[in-house]
Design a protein around this motif. Structure first.
Motif, PDB file in Angstrom:
ATOM      1  N   UNK A  59       0.971  -1.095   0.131  1.00 21.42           N
ATOM      2  CA  UNK A  59       0.053  -0.026   0.009  1.00 21.42           C
ATOM      3  C   UNK A  59       0.853   1.237  -0.047  1.00 21.42           C
ATOM      4  N   UNK A  60       1.985   1.318   0.753  1.00 19.64           N
ATOM      5  CA  UNK A  60       2.902   2.447   0.851  1.00 19.64           C
ATOM      6  C   UNK A  60       3.371   2.565  -0.529  1.00 19.64           C
ATOM      7  N   UNK A  61       3.812   1.583  -1.324  1.00 23.18           N
ATOM      8  CA  UNK A  61       4.323   1.788  -2.533  1.00 23.18           C
ATOM      9  C   UNK A  61       3.412   2.375  -3.622  1.00 23.18           C
ATOM     10  N   UNK A  62       2.168   1.829  -3.441  1.00 20.84           N
ATOM     11  CA  UNK A  62       0.934   2.398  -4.308  1.00 20.84           C
ATOM     12  C   UNK A  62       0.780   3.992  -4.074  1.00 20.84           C
ATOM     13  N   UNK A  63       0.924   4.172  -2.622  1.00 16.16           N
ATOM     14  CA  UNK A  63       0.701   5.716  -2.282  1.00 16.16           C
ATOM     15  C   UNK A  63       1.811   6.365  -3.064  1.00 16.16           C
ATOM     16  N   UNK A  64       3.194   5.777  -2.862  1.00 18.30           N
ATOM     17  CA  UNK A  64       4.176   6.671  -3.354  1.00 18.30           C
ATOM     18  C   UNK A  64       3.954   6.825  -4.836  1.00 18.30           C
ATOM     19  N   UNK A  65       3.595   5.940  -5.577  1.00 20.24           N
ATOM     20  CA  UNK A  65       3.572   5.865  -6.951  1.00 20.24           C
ATOM     21  C   UNK A  65       2.327   6.984  -7.390  1.00 20.24           C
ATOM     22  N   UNK A  66       1.373   7.100  -6.641  1.00 20.60           N
ATOM     23  CA  UNK A  66       0.165   7.808  -6.796  1.00 20.60           C
ATOM     24  C   UNK A  66       0.685   9.256  -6.607  1.00 20.60           C
ATOM     25  N   UNK A 277      12.513  15.354  -8.399  1.00 21.77           N
ATOM     26  CA  UNK A 277      13.430  14.951  -7.395  1.00 21.77           C
ATOM     27  C   UNK A 277      12.811  14.741  -6.362  1.00 21.77           C
ATOM     28  N   UNK A 278      11.692  15.301  -5.647  1.00 17.65           N
ATOM     29  CA  UNK A 278      10.784  14.701  -4.532  1.00 17.65           C
ATOM     30  C   UNK A 278      10.473  13.430  -4.847  1.00 17.65           C
ATOM     31  N   UNK A 279       9.899  13.061  -5.913  1.00 18.99           N
ATOM     32  CA  UNK A 279       9.105  11.780  -6.350  1.00 18.99           C
ATOM     33  C   UNK A 279      10.139  11.009  -6.265  1.00 18.99           C
ATOM     34  N   UNK A 280      11.471  10.864  -6.834  1.00 21.46           N
ATOM     35  CA  UNK A 280      12.459   9.727  -6.897  1.00 21.46           C
ATOM     36  C   UNK A 280      12.798   9.377  -5.486  1.00 21.46           C
ATOM     37  N   UNK A 281      13.103  10.710  -4.935  1.00 23.50           N
ATOM     38  CA  UNK A 281      13.739  10.261  -3.537  1.00 23.50           C
ATOM     39  C   UNK A 281      12.753   9.679  -2.423  1.00 23.50           C
ATOM     40  N   UNK A 282      11.575  10.107  -2.311  1.00 20.36           N
ATOM     41  CA  UNK A 282      10.519   9.699  -1.348  1.00 20.36           C
ATOM     42  C   UNK A 282      10.100   8.269  -1.882  1.00 20.36           C
ATOM     43  N   UNK A 283      10.317   8.050  -3.255  1.00 27.40           N
ATOM     44  CA  UNK A 283       9.734   6.771  -3.775  1.00 27.40           C
ATOM     45  C   UNK A 283      10.912   5.725  -3.156  1.00 27.40           C
ATOM     46  N   UNK A 284      12.034   5.917  -3.331  1.00 28.97           N
ATOM     47  CA  UNK A 284      13.061   4.990  -2.998  1.00 28.97           C
ATOM     48  C   UNK A 284      13.172   4.949  -1.395  1.00 28.97           C
ATOM     49  N   UNK A 285      13.022   5.770  -0.747  1.00 22.37           N
ATOM     50  CA  UNK A 285      13.357   5.915   0.682  1.00 22.37           C
ATOM     51  C   UNK A 285      12.033   5.323   1.384  1.00 22.37           C
ATOM     52  N   UNK A 286      11.088   5.878   1.190  1.00 20.00           N
ATOM     53  CA  UNK A 286       9.897   5.420   2.003  1.00 20.00           C
ATOM     54  C   UNK A 286       9.375   4.142   1.650  1.00 20.00           C
ATOM     55  N   UNK A 287       9.396   3.776   0.443  1.00 21.13           N
ATOM     56  CA  UNK A 287       8.836   2.314  -0.112  1.00 21.13           C
ATOM     57  C   UNK A 287       9.962   1.383   0.184  1.00 21.13           C
TER      58      UNK A 287
END
Length: 761
Positions: A59-66, A277-287
């Motif tokens: 779900x967290x991965x789905x949220x980060x992609x969304x 930059x925000x998307x790539x960074x948060x996608x890798x880190x948070x997911x």
């Protein structure tokens, strides 16, 4: 002091400054937003798994992609309105009532962003202190209550620290955010590499699918008021419940709209870079953190690390215990920095939101009064931090309670923003520099499929959260209602006080009776001086900013305040700031600031008391070491008359008189350039041919073969000067009059083409 400077008369001016004119790079803007977004990696995985089970990482991965789609929505709205944000966009689309409701929910988000981040930092610190105690043989054995109280005390200290930093200004805050993100990046790279090495040595399965039997927690805590209902058995509802409990992973998007004001030129292009930059960074880190936690930390002990999930990962990596403990220390240090930075970001964001509300006449000017020393809107900052401290105290450091409350404001502010932008696609279809992708045309009409899907998903998630997060719904509705009432009452009072005066005025600090000079004003020699007088007619300022690289050349904007003869540049009469800076100057400079923010370029603001406008302009240009004066075409004077009056004022300047150009700009992009003082004249083609014929005649005699054209001109001018003193004066003046009225004149107009908007250069 040089003799030339001693001969200059004292020039007293009034310098105006505002907190709104600080511009930062897209890296700094991304750092500010990431301080909020990336910080959620420290707590969202544990909070989501506690409620919905081991499938939480999916779900967290789905949220980060969304989140990339939501970020596109914010870029479109920010490109439409320089001073963007939920309030301004919703008001433009659906009116003031829904705008006040939306911004009230958003403030609930911001008030909780700081406490949840700072409390989470305290949780990590408490866990590390406990681990160090065990390592040294003196375990502290924090209870859950003790850990929460420790975290609450730490969060209060962090809030007070960043309260002071924000009182000093956003530039200070962006510096801090940049340093935090650099340190965080080092930790993230180390964490990912070490986790991958651990999984290579000890392979582990991926987290179970959300639809696998027994993996999703269908409990009262996860379903709230839906528990036991028929809706709780629907697959779509189950997926939306999981998505809604993980939506904290993309908190902080509204900060992007607020920071947009501060992004430097070219604004739109840098805004897009910031979003990527925000998307790539948060996608890798948070997911990855949520996936690594489930795969590396044993199921039996992972619940004890829900409050400090990355600490748990650090302690179960492969390698010597001492090395893991050192890395754990690094994780905690970075966690304290980034989570504390999120506290700072929440103050910055809430301050921006309330400033927009105050500018629109919903809050009184009292809230925007600049701090005497730093010029920041300190009263708004005091209000925000006061509410955050109250939240920390009432929650007693319970991070799960804060997370549940936090989700309410996050998702509803997103949903209202999405609906507003969708409505504006139809009410203002042409006002776009950038659009959310996924647009199709049918029968000549645009169908915004991508934007519609984003808005529908946001509203479905918001409605599900409304029924599944009981405490958050109750608290959020109460908070929203209270702030809506405050905004409504305040707006009524402001409307009565203003009585038709224009809204959206910035607040300025005014330094009175300042000695005019480039060093005192903080501008570099070779600057451009732009004179302004009408807040609705600043086309020439926008033209100047669009073609000027302000990293190499400063732009100074001045307006002259006319007074009777007793108020002169002699400095003998001191004037108060309110004598030269009243509502008109405030309205004028508010428009100037808006134009500067649109371009993402700074300007210096100046009010010059004067008895003659043209004298004030050239004296200011002389003292600032300007090389060009730019003004708009006058409604009363022709461009030639403006040039003549400015030239006469230049002649009255004391020596040394500078080399200056006057540019009189027209709305269609043309401009007339007038060199001031002695300069090479513009000659007509027939004049050049006549001069050359005379030169050829004279130099045909070998005795005069060394003669130059300028010798011919010099002789002619000397003869003209002598004849003007004699009986031929009237005849010569009549000929000059005929020349003046002749259609054959040298070109004075320089074409300055309009500059394309950001992103289309």
């Amino acid at each position: 002091m040089s003799s030339t400077s001693i001969r200059r008369p004292a020039a007293k001016v009034f310098v105006a400054t505002t907190v709104m004119l600080t511009f930062i790079s897209f890296w700094r803007a991304a750092a500010i937003v990431l301080s909020d977004l990336a910080s959620s990696a420290y707590y969202v995985g544990g909070d989501a798994e506690k409620v919905i089970g081991k499938s939480a990482p999916w779900f967290i991965l789905a949220v980060m992609l969304f989140s990339y789609a939501v970020r596109a929505l914010y870029i479109e709205s920010s490109a439409m309105f320089v001073r963007g944000g939920v309030y301004r966009v919703v008001k433009e689309a659906m009116g003031g009532t829904l705008a006040k409701i939306s911004v009230s929910a958003l403030l609930f988000d911001y008030v909780l962003t700081g406490p949840i981040s700072a409390v989470s930092a305290g949780q990590y610190l408490a866990g590390f202190v406990d681990d160090i105690g065990r390592y040294l043989g003196h375990p502290i054995n924090f209870t859950e209550k003790g850990t929460n109280h420790f975290a609450a005390a730490f969060a209060a200290l962090v809030s007070l620290y960043f309260w002071w930093k924000n009182i000093q200004g956003i530039h200070e805050s962006s510096d801090k955010a940049m340093k935090i993100m650099k340190t965080t990046t080092v930790m993230v790279v180390m964490l990912i590499v070490w986790c991958l090495i651990t999984l290579i040595k000890h392979p582990a399965p991926l987290p179970p699918s959300p639809l696998s039997p027994g993996t999703f927690h269908l409990t009262h805590e996860s379903l709230g008021w839906l528990y036991g209902s028929w809706a709780s058995k629907l697959t779509l509802v189950i997926l939306l419940v999981g998505f809604g409990h993980s939506v904290l992973a993309m908190s902080g998007e509204e900060t992007l709209a607020q920071v947009n004001r501060e992004i430097e030129h070219p604004k739109l292009k840098n805004l897009e870079k910031t979003g990527l930059v925000i998307f790539l960074y948060s996608l890798l880190f948070t997911s990855l953190v949520s996936f690594f936690a489930v795969m590396i930390i044993p199921d039996s002990v992972r619940p004890s690390f829900f409050g400090n999930l990355i600490s748990g990962i650090a302690m179960y990596l492969v390698g010597p215990y001492t090395l893991k403990l050192l890395f754990h220390a690094f994780v905690v240090i970075v966690g304290v920095l980034i989570l504390s930075g999120a506290q700072n970001t929440s103050i910055v964001g809430a301050n921006g939101v309330l400033n927009r509300v105050a500018e629109d006449g919903v809050l009184t000017d009292w809230f925007q009064k600049p701090q005497r020393r730093y010029g920041t809107s300190y009263r708004i900052i005091n209000l925000i931090v006061g509410l955050q401290l109250l939240t920390i105290i009432l929650s007693r450091g319970n991070v799960y309670l804060l997370a549940a409350l936090y989700a309410f404001g996050v998702i509803w502010s997103f949903a209202m923003k999405g609906l507003a932008v969708l409505v504006l696609r139809y009410t203002e279809p042409e006002n776009r520099q950038w659009k959310v992708p996924g647009n199709f045309h049918l029968f000549g009409k645009e169908i915004p499929v991508g934007l519609t899907i984003i808005t529908v998903v946001l509203f479905m998630t918001a409605i599900i959260n409304l029924f599944t997060k009981q405490e958050a719904t109750i608290a959020g509705v109460i908070f929203t209602a209270v702030f809506f009432a405050i905004f409504t009452v305040s707006e009524y009072q402001v409307a009565r006080k203003r009585r038709g005066k224009p809204e959206m005025l910035d607040q300025f600090r005014v330094y009175g009776n300042q000695e005019l000079g480039s060093a005192a004003l903080g501008v570099r020699p070779g600057n451009i001086l732009v004179t302004v007088r009408d807040p609705r007619n600043l086309y020439y300022l926008r033209q100047t900013l669009s073609r000027t690289d302000t990293t190499k050349q400063d732009v100074v904007v001045m307006t002259a305040r006319l007074y009777h003869r007793e108020h002169t540049f002699s400095g003998s009469t001191q004037m108060d700031a309110d004598e030269v800076f009243d509502h008109y100057e405030q309205e004028l400079f508010t428009s100037v600031v808006a134009a500067a923010e649109k371009e993402g370029k700074p300007v210096s603001l100046l009010v010059v008391p004067a008895t003659d406008v043209f004298d004030a302009i050239v004296v200011t240009a002389q003292r600032l070491d300007s090389i060009r004066i730019v003004c708009g075409a006058s409604n009363k004077l022709t461009a030639d008359e403006q040039g003549k009056l400015t030239g006469d004022a230049w002649e009255r300047l004391p020596e040394p008189r500078p080399r200056l150009e006057l540019e009189v700009a027209f709305p269609d992009g043309r401009a007339r350039i007038y060199p001031l003082g002695p300069h090479t004249p513009r000659l007509r083609q027939q004049d050049l041919e006549l001069l050359h014929r005379i030169w050829l005649q004279v130099t045909s005699d070998p005795e005069y073969s060394g003669l130059h054209h300028y010798h011919i001109v010099a002789l002619a001018l000397q003869e003209l000067e002598r004849e003007l003193q004699g009986p031929q004066r009237a005849e010569l003046l009549a000929e000059l009059r005929r020349q003046l009225l002749s259609e054959m004149e040298p070109p004075l107009t320089t074409e300055i083409p309009p500059q394309p908007s950001d992103g289309k250069r």
